[in-house]
Design a protein around this motif. Structure first.
Motif, mmCIF file in Angstrom:
data_model
loop_
_atom_site.group_PDB
_atom_site.id
_atom_site.type_symbol
_atom_site.label_atom_id
_atom_site.label_comp_id
_atom_site.label_asym_id
_atom_site.label_seq_id
_atom_site.Cartn_x
_atom_site.Cartn_y
_atom_site.Cartn_z
ATOM 1 N N GLN A 13 -0.538 -17.693 1.239
ATOM 2 C CA GLN A 13 -1.148 -16.384 1.501
ATOM 3 C C GLN A 13 -0.899 -15.487 0.306
ATOM 4 N N GLN A 14 -1.953 -14.958 -0.250
ATOM 5 C CA GLN A 14 -1.783 -14.031 -1.360
ATOM 6 C C GLN A 14 -1.845 -12.613 -0.784
ATOM 7 N N TRP A 15 -0.705 -11.958 -0.765
ATOM 8 C CA TRP A 15 -0.617 -10.636 -0.149
ATOM 9 C C TRP A 15 -1.071 -9.524 -1.087
ATOM 10 N N PHE A 16 -1.013 -9.755 -2.387
ATOM 11 C CA PHE A 16 -1.277 -8.687 -3.343
ATOM 12 C C PHE A 16 -2.296 -9.115 -4.376
ATOM 13 N N GLY A 17 -3.109 -8.170 -4.796
ATOM 14 C CA GLY A 17 -4.013 -8.387 -5.914
ATOM 15 C C GLY A 17 -3.243 -8.278 -7.219
ATOM 16 N N ALA A 18 -3.928 -8.515 -8.318
ATOM 17 C CA ALA A 18 -3.287 -8.462 -9.635
ATOM 18 C C ALA A 18 -2.694 -7.081 -9.891
ATOM 19 N N GLY A 19 -1.394 -7.028 -10.160
ATOM 20 C CA GLY A 19 -0.714 -5.781 -10.475
ATOM 21 C C GLY A 19 -0.410 -4.886 -9.284
ATOM 22 N N GLU A 20 -0.894 -5.254 -8.104
ATOM 23 C CA GLU A 20 -0.733 -4.388 -6.938
ATOM 24 C C GLU A 20 0.724 -4.296 -6.481
ATOM 25 N N CYS A 21 1.430 -5.415 -6.451
ATOM 26 C CA CYS A 21 2.824 -5.383 -6.004
ATOM 27 C C CYS A 21 3.657 -4.524 -6.954
ATOM 28 N N GLN A 22 3.435 -4.663 -8.249
ATOM 29 C CA GLN A 22 4.181 -3.852 -9.214
ATOM 30 C C GLN A 22 3.911 -2.369 -8.994
ATOM 31 N N ARG A 23 2.667 -2.013 -8.782
ATOM 32 C CA ARG A 23 2.318 -0.610 -8.544
ATOM 33 C C ARG A 23 3.005 -0.095 -7.286
ATOM 34 N N LEU A 24 2.986 -0.891 -6.220
ATOM 35 C CA LEU A 24 3.621 -0.475 -4.969
ATOM 36 C C LEU A 24 5.135 -0.354 -5.125
ATOM 37 N N VAL A 25 5.749 -1.292 -5.839
ATOM 38 C CA VAL A 25 7.198 -1.237 -6.063
ATOM 39 C C VAL A 25 7.555 0.043 -6.818
ATOM 40 N N LEU A 26 6.792 0.357 -7.870
ATOM 41 C CA LEU A 26 7.068 1.575 -8.640
ATOM 42 C C LEU A 26 6.871 2.829 -7.788
ATOM 43 N N GLU A 27 5.842 2.845 -6.937
ATOM 44 C CA GLU A 27 5.618 3.996 -6.045
ATOM 45 C C GLU A 27 6.788 4.168 -5.084
ATOM 46 N N VAL A 28 7.228 3.075 -4.484
ATOM 47 C CA VAL A 28 8.333 3.133 -3.523
ATOM 48 C C VAL A 28 9.599 3.630 -4.220
ATOM 49 N N LEU A 29 9.897 3.089 -5.402
ATOM 50 C CA LEU A 29 11.092 3.530 -6.126
ATOM 51 C C LEU A 29 10.991 5.004 -6.519
ATOM 52 N N ARG A 30 9.803 5.436 -6.911
ATOM 53 C CA ARG A 30 9.612 6.835 -7.307
ATOM 54 C C ARG A 30 9.865 7.774 -6.133
ATOM 55 N N ALA A 32 11.633 7.129 -3.365
ATOM 56 C CA ALA A 32 12.895 6.914 -2.646
ATOM 57 C C ALA A 32 13.930 7.954 -3.062
ATOM 58 N N PRO A 33 14.610 8.570 -2.098
ATOM 59 C CA PRO A 33 15.629 9.572 -2.428
ATOM 60 C C PRO A 33 16.901 8.954 -3.000
ATOM 61 N N GLU A 34 17.088 7.662 -2.790
ATOM 62 C CA GLU A 34 18.276 6.962 -3.290
ATOM 63 C C GLU A 34 17.892 5.523 -3.599
ATOM 64 N N PRO A 35 18.715 4.805 -4.369
ATOM 65 C CA PRO A 35 18.410 3.401 -4.671
ATOM 66 C C PRO A 35 18.249 2.574 -3.390
ATOM 67 N N LEU A 36 17.380 1.569 -3.449
ATOM 68 C CA LEU A 36 17.064 0.745 -2.280
ATOM 69 C C LEU A 36 17.522 -0.695 -2.479
ATOM 70 N N SER A 37 17.911 -1.316 -1.377
ATOM 71 C CA SER A 37 18.197 -2.748 -1.402
ATOM 72 C C SER A 37 16.870 -3.501 -1.525
ATOM 73 N N GLY A 38 16.948 -4.761 -1.881
ATOM 74 C CA GLY A 38 15.733 -5.568 -1.978
ATOM 75 C C GLY A 38 14.995 -5.641 -0.660
ATOM 76 N N ARG A 39 15.731 -5.748 0.430
ATOM 77 C CA ARG A 39 15.111 -5.817 1.756
ATOM 78 C C ARG A 39 14.418 -4.494 2.108
ATOM 79 N N ALA A 40 15.110 -3.380 1.878
ATOM 80 C CA ALA A 40 14.527 -2.068 2.184
ATOM 81 C C ALA A 40 13.288 -1.822 1.324
ATOM 82 N N LEU A 41 13.348 -2.237 0.073
ATOM 83 C CA LEU A 41 12.208 -2.087 -0.823
ATOM 84 C C LEU A 41 11.027 -2.907 -0.315
#
Length: 93
Positions: A13-30, A32-41
């Motif tokens: 199953q391909q959940w993400f398009g090209a570059g989409e996961c990276q964009r979402l990860v950067l948005e979530v980190l931006r 987030a009020p504090e650093p996140l665990s891999g699971r929370a991310l």
């Protein structure tokens, strides 16, 4: 190299398009009020993408998100911290 039909037969199953996961990860980190665990991310990425949170899907998304994070750390766009208990947490670089 396997074609699309062969990949579908294997059940990938391909959940993400090209570059989409990276964009979402950067948005979530931006946002987030504090650093996140891999699971929370991974959970936050799934929520933004609208993916139903099931254990087997979470494991795959977490593995993908952690691979993205390692690339972002190499670029200086994210950073990893190790807490006293040994847990890794991630933040914007």
């Amino acid at each position: 190299r396997p074609d699309q039909q062969e990949r579908e037969q294997r059940g990938r199953q391909q959940w993400f398009g090209a570059g989409e996961c990276q964009r979402l990860v950067l948005e979530v980190l931006r946002d987030a009020p504090e650093p996140l665990s891999g699971r929370a991310l991974a959970q936050a990425v799934m929520a933004r993408k609208g993916i139903e949170e099931r254990r087997e899907v979470l494991a795959v998304v977490q593995k993908t998100a952690l691979a993205v994070l390692r690339r972002l750390v190499a670029k200086g766009a994210a950073r990893r911290q190790v807490l006293a208990n040994g847990t890794s947490v991630w933040a914007r670089g």
